[in-house]
Design a protein around this motif. Structure first.
Motif, short mmCIF file in Angstrom:
data_model
loop_
_atom_site.label_atom_id
_atom_site.label_comp_id
_atom_site.label_asym_id
_atom_site.label_seq_id
_atom_site.Cartn_x
_atom_site.Cartn_y
_atom_site.Cartn_z
N GLU A 270 1.56 1.68 -3.58
CA GLU A 270 0.34 1.85 -4.37
C GLU A 270 -0.05 3.33 -4.34
O GLU A 270 -0.56 3.88 -5.31
N LYS A 271 0.25 3.98 -3.21
CA LYS A 271 -0.03 5.41 -3.10
C LYS A 271 0.78 6.23 -4.10
O LYS A 271 0.37 7.31 -4.48
N GLN A 272 1.93 5.72 -4.48
CA GLN A 272 2.75 6.44 -5.46
C GLN A 272 2.31 6.16 -6.89
O GLN A 272 2.86 6.72 -7.83
N GLY A 273 1.39 5.24 -7.04
CA GLY A 273 0.91 4.94 -8.38
C GLY A 273 1.30 3.56 -8.89
O GLY A 273 1.05 3.24 -10.05
N TYR A 274 1.93 2.74 -8.06
CA TYR A 274 2.22 1.36 -8.49
C TYR A 274 0.92 0.56 -8.51
O TYR A 274 0.22 0.49 -7.50
N SER A 275 0.62 -0.01 -9.64
CA SER A 275 -0.63 -0.74 -9.81
C SER A 275 -0.59 -2.07 -9.07
O SER A 275 0.45 -2.72 -8.99
N GLU B 61 0.82 -1.22 0.00
CA GLU B 61 0.00 0.00 0.00
C GLU B 61 0.86 1.27 0.00
O GLU B 61 0.47 2.28 -0.58
#
Lengths: 258, 413, 450
Positions: free
Chosen positions: C121-126, C118
């Protein structure tokens, strides 16, 4: 009807599950509103319901109409704007300061950053799946036979939250079934579901700015358990925009106010 | 339509080869009288039962291509070329020919990954020669140097015109739909025919320095392949047009740096600097050298997984040059090469104060209502920021899975 | 630098082993108390056979490895390395090696992947990207790791013979740590490796030696590399021998044990400690095989496992299967470290390393994978197979649907495709998974009524 309450603009939010409309006066206050379940024929529903609203608010055909929601383009004789822009305007009009607006709707969840002028500074939406939406709760609460009206009471009774790891609606459904089979209390599961949904919404919101408020709109905002779970996940106080279901329609009306 | 074009070229004695995305030495194919017909999916739901032979978490480009090949829809071509683009196409390149789905000749073109190195330069050269030798078996005649030189000139001219249309987008009196339709005909036309169409289109370019004919919101797009093409209709309806393109299938394949055969000198000196790889004697003027250079000089592409800073600099430069007002990142779901670059693109453009819209697709026939709403909302936001004059902070994202946020409040009232 | 080195040596040689011993005493004490009081979790009994004694030594070895690692940076050069990287080239330069994939597996076993993921994921990793990559990058960003602390790398070493993903992942690490990234790009082998493909890998190994020497500051003599290669080859052979004890009926261990015991050959390949451990393990396995001590109590059906394990669900899955007498006696995954490494020839370091590292199963075509699976099915005499369709590992999973059909047609092997993820429990529906496995097991009983 006093002068101040004279309707100067109408706004329609033709959403996927509910149809909402408001009439506002020159100060932006809501003078009349309507909420109905959405019908498949949006154009016909709007035509009929807007006529009702015009009568209620004493607004003739000259009073302009703004439309938003999925059905916005099928609303005749209206200026159409997306829910993003309208929610920002509506929430800013009510809260009167910038901040982050979280709108958990039936099919979509939106996180909108409202700028100092009530503009949209930034927004994000959930992807295709229902993982972060009101639908997630609805499906699983149905599975647990918890009436929507009693959700908050259920969650409040929980001694502790049962961890629900899946945020996928389909996976969570089976996970919940097995938790029940294990004998976990339904109250704890309900609380856990709210936490799972809140974490998904928090992920969508990303890193929160420290200044400005955190606002919530949409039908799910009427569920105190969700508001509490969201506040927990974000670590911030969450304020409910008054009449949370009408925020989009209000924004649409404000957009066409003369 | 494609079938008729392929048949016509075959009637002229040419061979036709279906090519999967993205990068391949097209001049080499042209020089060998081979028509390249690119297979980007195709879009829409997979055709035929074989799509189920790949898991649903494999991208639609690979799944649809397998279904398409296995259903016999490509039976008119003489072979398939699989460039080594990603793990999924790499797997498809053994699944289809080895386990059923493609029975005709099969070629692979391996592009080196990572940054340019002496080893990768030498490898590209050897791989090109190896591919030429394999294709010669298909055509029955070997590659002629003069033909390769002519093909390189032809494709240089094609690239020059494509670059002129893309870089002069604001002065070009065409809709996005028309422009992309034209550029994408290069995916299956014989290059000389494509060149004629491009030449005709440059007639619709207003003179440099004249007022722009495009007055909508200028947007930059980066992504894999412009599908569905209705995306452009929705953008237009929302009041925007594509002023700068970085699709892997479009802008990233337009070579803007002229490469000549002179580079042979630098390559030779490099080779001779390595005692274990003595320079093979070659004529000073060698078109293969130009082909090798092309694979390193093309605009940075995620599928080459080379230097990310170089890619970001390129994107920011393109964005500024084209005076864009927002960036749309449009990537296929499950596409690892594209997805891995997204966080850096978000961060970099957020730092520039650029509004950004993230759209994920699966080669569907049309955009979902939700995606359309995102486009509309994005255009409303960008237009509002523009009206308030100048740079408003804020990057916009539309995906469920995080992204870099820029400043807390956008509007400078 | 010097104090750092002293600290590192102290931990590696004295304090570490001491701590381990204390740790073990405490473990013994706890177990003794449990035996006396009868409280606490029941000792693993049915459905498994007696536990492997070596497991404790494995824990010590890996704990020591990670413990030493905490003090490695600043003391010795540190490299973060992919599992398929020709690490033998780095060892003579004195690199301490960290295997982010192994670390990812540890995070997954501890069910930490969602939390770590997570963060990025906040940085944009799908979430559609490899869970190992996400959790490792998340660990780097947050500093959270079950290992306490990972040493900062001086070099990132990446080989694409397992996937292209590692290159994207390591590029992000290089960006974060601002350290050099060396790449060994291995062209995928369709049929036979072409001569210029081998040459390309060989050229890169040569480039790699130069970088390794520059970063570490240590010049390497040819005989040092030869020595490491000998050790590595011996380690591979020992691991191979351990796996082959699974051919005995009943198998002296389970495939799930082999996943756990894989750690040293992945992350300590080319070291004496690694080989010393596998000698102990091999002795025990051979002894168990001789005496007929089984991995599971009642081995009825023998299975092959394909793809990475489902780390976060390993214990549950193993128990479910063992309860019904099903045992994994071989896996394509653990076999990968026993196979290609055998091509190493100390007399021809670069040439043989090139051949060994280009010919790993994930870098070869599907007919090769099918041949390997069929050979294993025959040699280990299995009746069924579970093919883990791993959302996080496309190169390993593409082709499984055809492989399943071919195993059934050509060998009469019953196979199940189980969709999951090797590290992220959010992508696995354990209820559906368990139901599928039960149905799969039932199908054997219907076919051969006992």
């Amino acid at each position: 009807m006093s002068d101040a309450a004279k309707a100067v603009a109408l706004g329609v939010d033709a959403g996927s599950t509910t149809w909402k409309a408001v009439a506002i006066d020159a100060t932006g206050a809501i003078v009349a509103s309507l909420v109905e379940p959405a019908e498949p024929r949006i154009g016909a529903q709007t035509e009929r319901a807007v006529a009702v609203l015009r009568t209620q608010a004493g607004a003739d055909a000259a009073v302009p109409l703004g439309a938003t929601g999925y059905g916005r383009k099928r609303v005749a004789a209206a200026r159409s704007l997306t829910e993003i822009t309208c929610h920002a305007r509506g929430a800013f009009a009510r809260m009167r300061r910038p901040g982050v607006l979280i709108d958990v709707g039936g099919q979509d969840t939106k996180v909108i950053r409202i700028g100092a002028a009530g503009d949209v500074a930034d927004f994000s939406m959930n992807d295709k799946c229902a993982a972060g939406t009101g639908r997630f709760l609805e499906v699983i609460l149905g599975r647990l036979h918890v009436p929507l009206g009693e959700v908050a009471a259920f969650a409040a009774r929980a001694e502790r939250s049962v961890l629900v790891s899946s945020t996928c609606t389909v996976f969570a459904e089976s996970e919940v079934v097995s938790l029940v089979a294990e004998g976990q209390p339904v109250e704890g599961i309900v609380k856990g579901l709210h936490a799972a949904l809140a974490s998904r919404v928090a992920a969508l919101a990303g890193t929160m700015p420290q200044d400005g408020g955190v606002f919530m709109s949409g039908g799910v905002a009427l569920n105190p358990a969700m508001v509490e779970a969201l506040a927990g996940a974000l670590g911030r106080r969450v304020e409910i925009v008054p009449d949370p279901q009408l925020v989009g329609a209000l924004g649409a009306a404000l957009a066409v106010r003369p | 339509m494609r079938r008729a074009i392929i048949r016509e070229q075959q009637a002229r004695g040419r061979k036709a080869v279906a090519v999967l995305p993205v990068h391949y030495p097209k001049p080499l194919l042209t020089a060998m009288d081979i028509l390249a017909v690119e297979l980007w999916g195709p879009p829409g739901p997979p055709r035929g039962p074989d799509a189920g032979r790949l898991q649903a978490y494999v991208c639609a480009v690979a799944r649809n291509a397998l279904a398409f090949l296995a259903a016999g829809h490509a039976d008119v071509v003489d072979g398939v070329l699989f460039p080594h683009t990603c793990d999924s196409i790499q797997g498809l390149a053994t699944l289809a020919p080895d386990f059923g789905g493609w029975g005709k000749p099969c070629f692979r073109y391996i592009q080196p990954k990572g940054e340019e190195r002496p080893s990768s330069r030498a490898f590209v050269r050897a791989e090109l020669e190896s591919l030429a030798a394999e294709l010669a078996v298909l055509t029955g005649k070997s590659l002629e140097t003069a033909a390769l030189r002519r093909a390189l000139e032809l494709h240089t001219e094609i690239d020059r015109l494509r670059a002129a249309l893309l870089d002069g987008r604001a002065r070009l009196a065409m809709t996005d739909r028309e422009l992309y339709g034209l550029l994408r005909r290069g995916e299956f036309l014989w290059p000389e025919d494509h060149l004629q169409e491009l030449k005709a289109a440059t007639g619709r370019l207003a003179a440099e320095g004249s007022a722009p004919v495009q007055t909508d919101l200028p947007i930059m797009i980066t992504g894999y392949v412009p599908e569905p093409m209705t995306l452009f209709d929705h953008l237009r309806a929302a009041g925007a047009y594509v002023a700068a393109d970085d699709y892997a299938g479009i802008g990233r394949r337009v070579l803007r740096v002229p490469v000549g055969e002179d580079d042979v000198v630098s390559e030779r000196s490099e080779r001779s600097a390595r005692p274990e790889a003595p320079p093979r004697p070659r004529p000073v003027s060698d078109p293969f050298v130009a082909l090798v250079r092309q694979s390193f000089e093309a605009p940075p592409c995620s599928t080459r997984s080379a230097n990310q800073d170089r890619r970001l600099e390129y994107l920011v430069g393109l964005y500024r040059r084209s005076r864009c007002a927002g960036l749309v990142v449009h990537v296929p779901k499950f596409c690892e090469p594209e997805l891995f670059d997204v966080p850096a693109i978000r961060a970099r453009f957020a730092a520039e104060g650029v509004p950004l819209l993230y759209l994920e697709g699966e080669l569907e026939a049309d955009l979902s209502a939700q995606a359309q709403t995102r486009i509309d909302a994005f255009c409303e936001m960008v237009a509002a920021q523009r009206r308030r004059g100048g740079r408003a902070a804020g990057g916009t994202r539309g995906g469920a899975t995080g992204g870099t946020r820029s400043g807390a409040t956008g509007g400078e009232a | 630098m010097i104090t750092r080195r002293v600290q590192y040596e102290l931990i590696a040689r004295a304090a570490g082993p001491l701590l381990m011993t204390i740790n073990r005493w405490q473990g013994d004490l706890k177990r003794a108390v449990r035996r006396v009081t009868g409280r606490g979790p029941a000792r693993k009994a049915a459905p498994f056979g007696p536990p492997l004694e070596s497991t404790r030594k494995l824990k010590d070895l890996m704990t020591m490895h990670y413990l030493t690692g905490r003090y490695a940076d600043g003391a010795v050069p540190v490299a973060w390395v992919t599992s398929g990287f020709p690490v033998e080239i780095l060892r003579p330069s004195g690199f301490f090696t960290v295997y982010p994939e192994n670390h990812g597996a540890v995070c997954a076993v501890r069910r930490m992947v969602p939390e770590l993921s997570e963060a990025v994921e906040k940085q944009g990793y799908s979430r559609d990207l490899c869970a190992y990559a996400r959790c490792d990058l998340g660990s780097v960003v947050t500093g959270k790791t079950p290992a306490g602390r990972l040493p900062r790398p001086d070099l990132l070493a990446c080989c694409t013979n397992i996937c292209q993903t590692v290159l994207y992942w390591y590029r992000a690490l290089a960006e974060h740590f601002k350290v050099p990234l060396v790449l060994v790009d291995t062209p995928f082998v369709y049929g036979e490796a072409k001569p210029h493909h081998l040459q390309y890998v060989r050229d890169q190994l040569h480039e790699l030696r130069t970088v390794a020497e520059r970063v570490s500051g240590n010049h390497v003599a040819p005989e040092e590399l030869e020595e490491i290669l000998k050790v590595s080859l011996a380690g591979t052979r020992l691991w191979d021998a351990c796996l082959k004890t699974g051919r005995t009926k009943p198998s002296p261990w389970t495939g799930f044990d082999s996943f756990i015991h894989l750690a040293p050959i992945v992350s300590m390949r080319g070291t004496e400690e690694c080989n010393a451990y596998y000698r102990i393990l091999l002795d025990e396995l051979q002894d168990r095989a001789r005496r007929g001590v089984p991995g599971i109590a009642n081995e009825r059906v023998r299975l092959l496992w394909d793809n990475l394990p489902i780390w976060f669900n390993l214990r549950e899955l193993a128990t479910l299967l063992a309860e019904h007498g099903f045992n994994f006696v071989c896996t394509t995954y653990t076999n990968a470290w026993a196979e290609a490494g055998g091509l190493i020839d100390p007399a021809d370091p670069e040439g043989s390393a090139t051949r060994a590292y280009i010919h790993v199963i994930l870098n070869r075509d599907l007919p090769n994978k099918l041949r390997t699976m069929k050979r294993m099915c025959t040699e280990y005499d299995v009746q069924g197979a579970i093919l883990h369709s791993d959302r996080s590992c496309k190169p390993y999973s593409i082709g499984q649907i055809d492989l399943k059909d071919r195993l059934a047609q050509e060998l009469g092997i019953k196979a199940l495709i189980l969709e999951a993820c090797h590290a992220d429990q959010r992508a696995y529906a354990s209820e559906q998974g368990e139901m599928r496995i039960r149905a799969f097991m039932e199908s054997f009983d219907q076919a051969t009524p006992s």
